[in-house]
Design an enzyme around this catalytic site. Structure first.
Site, mmCIF file in Angstrom:
data_model
loop_
_atom_site.group_PDB
_atom_site.id
_atom_site.type_symbol
_atom_site.label_atom_id
_atom_site.label_comp_id
_atom_site.label_asym_id
_atom_site.label_seq_id
_atom_site.Cartn_x
_atom_site.Cartn_y
_atom_site.Cartn_z
ATOM 1 N N LYS A 28 60.991 76.238 66.629
ATOM 2 C CA LYS A 28 59.907 75.432 66.841
ATOM 3 C C LYS A 28 60.069 74.113 67.666
ATOM 4 O O LYS A 28 59.054 73.629 68.108
ATOM 5 C CB LYS A 28 59.130 75.269 65.336
ATOM 6 C CG LYS A 28 58.738 76.657 64.957
ATOM 7 C CD LYS A 28 57.749 76.427 63.542
ATOM 8 C CE LYS A 28 57.263 77.727 63.289
ATOM 9 N NZ LYS A 28 58.249 78.617 62.889
HETATM 10 C C1 LIG Z 1 58.133 80.100 62.563
HETATM 11 C C2 LIG Z 1 58.901 81.247 62.607
HETATM 12 C C3 LIG Z 1 59.075 82.497 63.080
HETATM 13 C C4 LIG Z 1 57.895 82.924 63.510
HETATM 14 O O1 LIG Z 1 57.302 82.543 64.551
HETATM 15 P P1 LIG Z 1 55.705 82.721 65.021
HETATM 16 O O2 LIG Z 1 55.379 82.030 66.286
HETATM 17 O O3 LIG Z 1 54.957 82.323 63.800
HETATM 18 O O4 LIG Z 1 55.598 84.173 65.042
HETATM 19 C C5 LIG Z 1 60.311 83.036 63.105
HETATM 20 N N1 LIG Z 1 61.301 82.715 62.732
HETATM 21 C C6 LIG Z 1 61.742 81.239 62.281
HETATM 22 C C7 LIG Z 1 62.825 80.690 61.907
HETATM 23 C C8 LIG Z 1 60.510 80.360 62.295
HETATM 24 O O5 LIG Z 1 60.703 79.192 61.952
#
Ligand SMILES: *Cc1c(COP(=O)(O)O)cnc(C)c1O
Length: 487
Positions: free
Chosen positions: A126
């Protein structure tokens, strides 16, 4: 570049990138998408292959944000994607790549690799988008002489990525709600050790759902929201999605030698934001063979891609798993893909997502639309705690590589969709240190800890405890926005 809503309202209006940057949903409840996807020419793809990450980000983003002057955007991307920010890797050469590709080996004739997206400040992918968002928000607010107070709820990854992206930014405060004493010691320390005066950690006496309910209650108080300039940074934010398009191109270039080759990506998915970016990269012309959606036990998306039935789960039916950032029962970005799948028909999208609200889902199996899922390259699979633990163990033994639980879900599902001769790139979404309990279970040892995080849990922490009461949270926010910051 004009942006439209997936539900069709305001079809004649014009919305630029900057217009939708600080907002959330369109006013009809739909999501914003470009009125058409920019296409990448063969000449551009050839030129982009040699670009450093920040300049590749500039090229891609400038196609979506033509209302930001090119010099400003180039400066923003260069400031965002620096080796110092993405430094939790083994050496400088890898840090300079921002998202290095780690080759594992060849399985079933397919080169298998991990695209490392979690070397940023909070050790989860993120950061890739949120760091850009922090700089874009600061830039846009300064231009219009405005301020923004971000209110959010987190069970871990999103909140810390937002705080590390917004810390110290002019014109921005972050109020982040988290469940008191419910996060791991590592995740708690990551957030609460921030001492920046514009970051407010609110530990709510309740569970994550209480935190989310408070954010909803505050957002529904339109007068308060407007007076206090409240905004969000949730996963439907268009700039977050588009920032993630960049690493699909970067990963493609790293895994291939010529632009005649095709690759597949597997994406650990929850809110469908990450894989939606892959879909957009493909629509722009990146030669992607398959987009593999990997879920955990919360398999709403896997069910759709296997059967054509989209059936959201209630909060009480959502499993708490060992890949918790994918514990999602309603994928907030999915509507963007459905819009494209249905040939961009806003009336039908409106009807289907009304059905989601009223009947809990919809069924595309009977209609011809579902067969088009294959044309878009989508396939899927899901995993369980047992397969997650087994995959972590196997990858450690076979490739001497420690992966986190979400990446393990991706790898497990990727192996079910390998095609000889086509590189399979699994997106690595977090570092194992964030989910230590499962690492200890799988490997009987401690997870690797990047050097910058040694002693994290011992740092002084800064947070305020509040009851699970929206009125108390509103009063807390109002007092700090008014400038009397003593707690
Ligand atoms: C947010 C997250 C996801 C999922 O991603 P999306 O964009 O919501 O599909 C997968 N793995 C981790 C570690 C995350 O923080």
């Amino acid at each position: 570049m004009n942006y439209i809503s997936t539900r069709g309202a305001g079809a004649g209006e014009r919305h630029s990138f900057s217009d939708i940057l600080l907002g959330g949903l369109a006013k009809d409840g739909g999501l914003y998408l470009p009125s058409s996807y920019p296409r990448v020419s063969a000449e551009e793809l050839a030129r982009w292959r040699a670009l450093p990450y920040a300049d590749l980000a500039f090229e891609i983003l400038s196609k979506f944000s033509d209302d930001i002057p090119a010099d400003d955007l180039r400066e923003l991307t260069r400031r965002t994607y620096t080796a110092q920010t993405y430094c939790n890797v083994r050496d400088d050469e890898q840090a300079a790549q921002i998202t290095p590709l780690k080759t594992l080996g060849i399985e079933d004739g397919a080169p298998l690799s991990l695209l490392e997206l979690s070397n940023g400040p909070t050790l989860a992918f993120k950061d890739m988008a949120m760091q850009l968002l922090g700089n874009l928000f600061e830039y846009t607010l300064a231009k219009h002489g405005e301020t923004l107070n971000i209110l959010g709820a987190t069970s871990g990854d999103t909140g810390s990525a937002a705080e590390y992206a917004m810390r110290g930014k002019q014109g921005i405060r972050v109020f982040m709600l988290s469940p008191h004493r419910k996060m791991s010691a590592f995740q708690t320390a990551q957030m609460y050790s921030l001492q920046d005066p514009n970051i407010f950690n609110i530990a709510v006496e309740g569970v994550f759902d209480d935190c989310q309910d408070i954010v909803k209650a505050v957002s529904n108080d339109h007068a308060f929201k407007a007076a206090q300039k409240i905004g969000t940074v949730n996963s439907i934010n268009w700039a977050r999605v588009v920032a993630q398009v960049v690493y699909y191109f970067k990963g493609y270039f790293a895994a291939t030698k010529s632009n005649q080759e095709r690759v597949s990506f597997t994406v650990p998915s929850g809110n469908f934001g990450n894989v939606c970016a892959g879909h957009i990269a493909r629509m722009m012309g990146l030669p992607i063979e398959r987009l593999v959606v990997a879920t955990n036990e919360n398999d709403v998306l896997d069910e759709f891609f296997r059967t054509g039935i989209y059936r959201v789960r209630k909060a009480a039916e959502t499993y708490h798993t060992s890949s918790p950032s994918m514990d999602i029962s309603k994928a907030s970005n999915f509507e963007r893909f459905v819009f494209d799948l249905l040939g961009r028909d806003p009336a039908r999208v409106l009807q289907l997502f009304r059905d989601v609200e009223e009947k809990g889902g919809f069924d595309l199996a009977a209609s011809g639309d579902f067969t088009r899922v294959k044309e878009f390259g989508f396939v899927s699979g899901s995993s369980t705690h047992a397969s997650r633990v087994e995959t972590i163990r196997d990858v450690f033994e076979r490739y001497d590589t420690m992966i986190d639980t979400h990446t393990a879900d991706g790898l497990k599902v990727a192996r079910e969709h390998l095609q000889a001769g086509i590189p399979m790139i699994v997106l690595e979404t977090a570092q194992p240190i964030k989910f230590g309990e499962t690492i200890r279970e799988a490997l009987l040892r401690e997870p690797e800890r990047p050097a910058a995080f040694v002693g994290l849990e011992a740092l002084p922490q800064r947070f305020d405890v509040l009851p699970a009461d929206a009125e108390r949270v509103k009063a807390y926010v109002a007092k700090r926005v008014a400038g009397s910051v003593a707690s």
